[in-house]
Scaffold this motif. Structure first.
Motif, mmCIF file in Angstrom:
data_model
loop_
_atom_site.group_PDB
_atom_site.id
_atom_site.type_symbol
_atom_site.label_atom_id
_atom_site.label_comp_id
_atom_site.label_asym_id
_atom_site.label_seq_id
_atom_site.Cartn_x
_atom_site.Cartn_y
_atom_site.Cartn_z
ATOM 1 N N ILE A 4 58.024 -46.947 -37.860
ATOM 2 C CA ILE A 4 58.253 -46.256 -36.588
ATOM 3 C C ILE A 4 59.342 -46.954 -35.770
ATOM 4 N N GLU A 5 59.473 -48.266 -35.910
ATOM 5 C CA GLU A 5 60.520 -49.002 -35.199
ATOM 6 C C GLU A 5 61.922 -48.565 -35.636
ATOM 7 N N ASP A 6 62.042 -48.066 -36.866
ATOM 8 C CA ASP A 6 63.330 -47.593 -37.357
ATOM 9 C C ASP A 6 63.820 -46.346 -36.609
ATOM 10 N N TYR A 7 62.914 -45.706 -35.864
ATOM 11 C CA TYR A 7 63.257 -44.526 -35.073
ATOM 12 C C TYR A 7 63.425 -44.866 -33.587
ATOM 13 N N GLY A 8 63.628 -46.131 -33.275
ATOM 14 C CA GLY A 8 63.887 -46.535 -31.903
ATOM 15 C C GLY A 8 62.655 -46.815 -31.064
ATOM 16 N N PHE A 9 61.519 -46.977 -31.696
ATOM 17 C CA PHE A 9 60.280 -47.277 -30.980
ATOM 18 C C PHE A 9 60.116 -48.788 -30.836
ATOM 19 N N ASP A 10 59.528 -49.188 -29.708
ATOM 20 C CA ASP A 10 59.204 -50.585 -29.453
ATOM 21 C C ASP A 10 57.694 -50.721 -29.339
ATOM 22 N N LYS A 11 57.173 -51.833 -29.802
ATOM 23 C CA LYS A 11 55.750 -52.101 -29.619
ATOM 24 C C LYS A 11 55.530 -52.438 -28.149
ATOM 25 N N ILE A 12 54.616 -51.694 -27.495
ATOM 26 C CA ILE A 12 54.378 -51.902 -26.065
ATOM 27 C C ILE A 12 52.979 -52.439 -25.773
ATOM 28 N N GLY A 13 52.091 -52.381 -26.751
ATOM 29 C CA GLY A 13 50.734 -52.837 -26.489
ATOM 30 C C GLY A 13 49.880 -52.845 -27.729
ATOM 31 N N GLN A 14 48.605 -53.164 -27.502
ATOM 32 C CA GLN A 14 47.684 -53.297 -28.624
ATOM 33 C C GLN A 14 46.243 -53.170 -28.120
ATOM 34 N N TYR A 15 45.441 -52.409 -28.859
ATOM 35 C CA TYR A 15 44.002 -52.319 -28.609
ATOM 36 C C TYR A 15 43.292 -53.302 -29.537
ATOM 37 N N PHE A 16 42.252 -53.950 -29.029
ATOM 38 C CA PHE A 16 41.478 -54.908 -29.806
ATOM 39 C C PHE A 16 40.122 -55.080 -29.137
ATOM 40 N N VAL A 17 39.202 -55.743 -29.821
ATOM 41 C CA VAL A 17 37.883 -56.018 -29.245
ATOM 42 C C VAL A 17 37.803 -57.476 -28.841
ATOM 43 N N LEU A 34 57.479 -41.927 -16.609
ATOM 44 C CA LEU A 34 58.663 -41.535 -17.353
ATOM 45 C C LEU A 34 58.267 -40.734 -18.580
ATOM 46 N N SER A 35 59.227 -40.037 -19.123
ATOM 47 C CA SER A 35 59.029 -39.253 -20.333
ATOM 48 C C SER A 35 59.146 -40.182 -21.532
ATOM 49 N N LEU A 36 58.190 -40.061 -22.450
ATOM 50 C CA LEU A 36 58.277 -40.877 -23.662
ATOM 51 C C LEU A 36 57.530 -40.235 -24.824
ATOM 52 N N VAL A 37 57.881 -40.673 -26.000
ATOM 53 C CA VAL A 37 57.164 -40.343 -27.222
ATOM 54 C C VAL A 37 56.486 -41.636 -27.649
ATOM 55 N N ILE A 53 54.823 -37.169 -20.002
ATOM 56 C CA ILE A 53 55.714 -37.427 -18.869
ATOM 57 C C ILE A 53 55.029 -38.375 -17.891
ATOM 58 N N GLN A 54 53.831 -38.813 -18.230
ATOM 59 C CA GLN A 54 53.052 -39.706 -17.366
ATOM 60 C C GLN A 54 53.442 -41.168 -17.523
ATOM 61 N N GLY A 55 54.229 -41.482 -18.522
ATOM 62 C CA GLY A 55 54.627 -42.865 -18.751
ATOM 63 C C GLY A 55 53.638 -43.614 -19.617
ATOM 64 N N TYR A 56 53.683 -44.919 -19.525
ATOM 65 C CA TYR A 56 52.915 -45.791 -20.411
ATOM 66 C C TYR A 56 51.410 -45.717 -20.201
ATOM 67 N N ILE A 57 50.975 -45.262 -19.039
ATOM 68 C CA ILE A 57 49.539 -45.198 -18.774
ATOM 69 C C ILE A 57 48.822 -44.305 -19.800
ATOM 70 N N ARG A 58 49.491 -43.271 -20.273
ATOM 71 C CA ARG A 58 48.865 -42.352 -21.235
ATOM 72 C C ARG A 58 48.499 -43.054 -22.545
ATOM 73 N N PRO A 59 49.454 -43.632 -23.275
ATOM 74 C CA PRO A 59 49.070 -44.236 -24.554
ATOM 75 C C PRO A 59 48.273 -45.527 -24.417
ATOM 76 N N LEU A 60 48.272 -46.123 -23.233
ATOM 77 C CA LEU A 60 47.567 -47.390 -23.048
ATOM 78 C C LEU A 60 46.190 -47.213 -22.415
ATOM 79 N N SER A 61 45.720 -45.960 -22.323
ATOM 80 C CA SER A 61 44.409 -45.692 -21.726
ATOM 81 C C SER A 61 43.497 -44.860 -22.614
ATOM 82 N N TYR A 88 53.179 -48.034 -29.806
ATOM 83 C CA TYR A 88 54.641 -48.033 -29.788
ATOM 84 C C TYR A 88 55.118 -46.905 -28.875
ATOM 85 N N ALA A 89 56.300 -47.060 -28.308
ATOM 86 C CA ALA A 89 56.863 -45.995 -27.476
ATOM 87 C C ALA A 89 58.379 -45.987 -27.573
ATOM 88 N N ARG A 90 58.916 -44.808 -27.356
ATOM 89 C CA ARG A 90 60.370 -44.627 -27.242
ATOM 90 C C ARG A 90 60.618 -43.822 -25.979
#
Length: 126
Positions: A4-17, A34-37, A53-61, A88-90
């Motif tokens: 996925i990084e080959d498509y311009g995505f950066d690792k932004i976080g991680q879920y763990f226990v 912001l808008s992101l994939v 379009i909600q930004g990072y809160i969406r994938p990190l929640s 990951y996000a772009r």
């Protein structure tokens, strides 16, 4: 298959226990709108791809999201097995100019990546 990084995505976080509770560690300003994939993966295998379009809160929640049950349950199952779920996000280069129009290609990118990776937590592709 490309990572996925080959498509311009950066690792932004991680879920763990930690101490029996699912945690989310992240390296971005979660409240920035912001808008992101975004994508989620376990051991470099993509499990979910989305756009917002909600930004990072969406994938990190998602560990608290009762509406997206497949993603929340997938995170919970992976974490219960001692695995981590990478997020990951772009957010850059999602706008292109065609003739004299600015086009947001985030949804097209999302659909192309879903077609390529066929992530199991994207329940709308089954």
């Amino acid at each position: 298959m490309k990572k996925i990084e080959d498509y311009g995505f950066d690792k932004i976080g991680q879920y763990f226990v930690k101490d029996g509770i699912i945690q989310c560690k992240y390296d971005v300003k979660k409240t920035e709108r912001l808008s992101l994939v975004y994508a989620m993966g376990i051991d470099s295998k993509i499990k979910y791809i989305g756009t917002t379009i909600q930004g990072y809160i969406r994938p990190l929640s998602y560990h608290k999201n009762d509406v997206m049950k497949d993603v929340k349950n997938g995170i919970a199952q992976a974490c219960a097995q001692g695995k981590t779920v990478d997020v990951y996000a772009r957010s850059i280069n999602l706008m292109i100019t065609m003739e004299d129009l600015e086009l947001d290609v985030s949804q097209a990118l999302e659909q192309a990546l879903i077609s390529k990776y066929k992530p199991e937590w994207n329940n709308h592709i089954r």
